[in-house]
Design a protein around this motif. Structure first.
Motif, PDB file in Angstrom:
ATOM      1  N   HIS A 232       5.202  -4.824   7.072  1.00  0.00           N
ATOM      2  CA  HIS A 232       5.966  -4.451   8.267  1.00  0.00           C
ATOM      3  C   HIS A 232       6.621  -3.078   8.138  1.00  0.00           C
ATOM      4  CE1 HIS A 232       5.121  -8.371   9.817  1.00  0.00           C
ATOM      5  NE2 HIS A 232       5.799  -8.986   8.873  1.00  0.00           N
ATOM      6  N   PHE A 233       6.427  -2.426   7.004  1.00  0.00           N
ATOM      7  CA  PHE A 233       6.950  -1.066   6.836  1.00  0.00           C
ATOM      8  C   PHE A 233       6.264  -0.138   7.835  1.00  0.00           C
ATOM      9  CE2 PHE A 233       6.783   3.154   4.829  1.00  0.00           C
ATOM     10  CZ  PHE A 233       8.138   3.368   4.609  1.00  0.00           C
ATOM     11  N   ASP A 234       7.029   0.756   8.429  1.00  0.00           N
ATOM     12  CA  ASP A 234       6.494   1.656   9.457  1.00  0.00           C
ATOM     13  C   ASP A 234       5.900   2.906   8.813  1.00  0.00           C
ATOM     14  OD1 ASP A 234       5.827   2.751  11.869  1.00  0.00           O
ATOM     15  OD2 ASP A 234       7.843   3.510  12.303  1.00  0.00           O
ATOM     16  N   GLY A 235       4.752   2.732   8.193  1.00  0.00           N
ATOM     17  CA  GLY A 235       4.081   3.836   7.517  1.00  0.00           C
ATOM     18  C   GLY A 235       3.129   3.294   6.472  1.00  0.00           C
ATOM     19  N   PRO A 236       2.454   4.177   5.724  1.00  0.00           N
ATOM     20  CA  PRO A 236       1.543   3.716   4.679  1.00  0.00           C
ATOM     21  C   PRO A 236       2.292   2.954   3.579  1.00  0.00           C
ATOM     22  CG  PRO A 236       1.157   6.032   5.196  1.00  0.00           C
ATOM     23  CD  PRO A 236       2.437   5.646   5.867  1.00  0.00           C
ATOM     24  N   VAL A 237       1.667   1.882   3.088  1.00  0.00           N
ATOM     25  CA  VAL A 237       2.183   1.128   1.946  1.00  0.00           C
ATOM     26  C   VAL A 237       1.242   1.391   0.776  1.00  0.00           C
ATOM     27  CG1 VAL A 237       2.813  -1.122   1.021  1.00  0.00           C
ATOM     28  CG2 VAL A 237       3.136  -0.642   3.463  1.00  0.00           C
ATOM     29  N   VAL A 238       1.772   1.991  -0.279  1.00  0.00           N
ATOM     30  CA  VAL A 238       0.970   2.385  -1.434  1.00  0.00           C
ATOM     31  C   VAL A 238       1.312   1.464  -2.598  1.00  0.00           C
ATOM     32  CG1 VAL A 238       0.410   4.235  -3.042  1.00  0.00           C
ATOM     33  CG2 VAL A 238       0.943   4.777  -0.654  1.00  0.00           C
ATOM     34  N   ALA A 239       0.329   0.706  -3.072  1.00  0.00           N
ATOM     35  CA  ALA A 239       0.527  -0.181  -4.220  1.00  0.00           C
ATOM     36  C   ALA A 239       0.021   0.508  -5.474  1.00  0.00           C
ATOM     37  CB  ALA A 239      -0.216  -1.497  -4.006  1.00  0.00           C
ATOM     38  N   VAL A 240       0.763   0.365  -6.569  1.00  0.00           N
ATOM     39  CA  VAL A 240       0.409   1.058  -7.809  1.00  0.00           C
ATOM     40  C   VAL A 240       0.750   0.178  -9.000  1.00  0.00           C
ATOM     41  CG1 VAL A 240       2.667   2.215  -7.888  1.00  0.00           C
ATOM     42  CG2 VAL A 240       0.731   3.214  -9.122  1.00  0.00           C
TER      43      VAL A 240
END
Length: 232
Positions: free
Chosen positions: A114-122
């Motif tokens: 639900h974050f308003d933007g790219p979600v980057v998993a690392v």
């Protein structure tokens, strides 16, 4: 007379052994019923089978009632992934039910959809490198596929305004602090919860695989191989 607790008619098992934070979950149509999360001691075969038995017992469910098996495909620990995928394959073949595999980085990103933007998993991938991928919601989709990068390369590739989630160590946090992005550590509840929801959605969309075709995702060849012959 003791009555058995009511359970959904459609139930699924989710298995995640991609990292030290392992988990299994029992769900009904993608909705969590019970889950077990633990820090693996690297004895994955014994740990996972025992956790599954405990999970089914807790839910009052016989494994023959399972209608699908979902499994995390990685990237992650070589042995853990191999064991998790093998157990999922064996259960699916024995029960003659569908299997669905979902990537570990997507499972790390999904709770933050639900974050308003790219979600980057690392996450850390050894040899000084990071494994990462990016996703976005509405609709949920992959923006960048899983890949390896040095911390500096990762910093340069992540766009401003992103949410970075996962195994964030001090060096990486320092690199990211100068950028316009939000950083959060790994979710404590384990990935099997997200796997239950994503796996069910893909099952309903017909995105199943024959158990024998499931393969763990390794971003580099495992550092394990056959012993060399003398003189090689």
């Amino acid at each position: 007379m003791r009555h058995r607790k009511s359970t959904p008619a459609v139930m699924e098992l989710s298995i995640d052994t991609a990292s030290d934070l392992a988990s299994v979950a029992l769900s009904g149509k993608g909705r969590l019923i019970h889950d077990i999360v633990w820090r693996s001691q690297r004895n994955h075969t014994v740990e996972v089978l025992a956790a599954i038995e405990k999970l089914l017992s807790r839910g009052g469910v016989d494994k023959r009632e399972l209608m699908a098996v979902f499994v995390s495909l990685g990237p992650g620990m070589y042995t853990g992934l191999r064991v998790g995928v093998s157990i999922a394959q064996g259960l699916a073949r024995g029960l003659q039910v569908p299997t669905i595999g979902v990537g570990r980085l997507e499972l790390d990103a999904y709770p933050h959809r639900h974050f308003d933007g790219p979600v980057v998993a690392v996450h850390r991938a050894g040899r000084g490198e990071l494994a990462w991928a990016s996703y976005r919601d509405r609709p949920w989709r992959e923006l960048s596929p899983p890949r390896l990068a040095s911390p500096d390369e990762f910093r340069g590739a992540v766009p401003d305004g992103s949410l970075v989630v996962g195994e964030i160590d001090e060096r990486l946090l320092t690199l990211l602090e100068s950028r316009s992005m939000t950083v959060r550590g790994p979710a404590a509840e384990g990935r099997a919860r997200s796997l239950a929801e994503l796996g069910f959605a893909r099952w309903q969309a017909g995105e199943t695989a024959e158990p024998a075709l499931l393969r763990p995702v390794y971003l580099r060849p495992p550092a394990i191989g056959p012993p060399q012959q003398p003189g090689n």
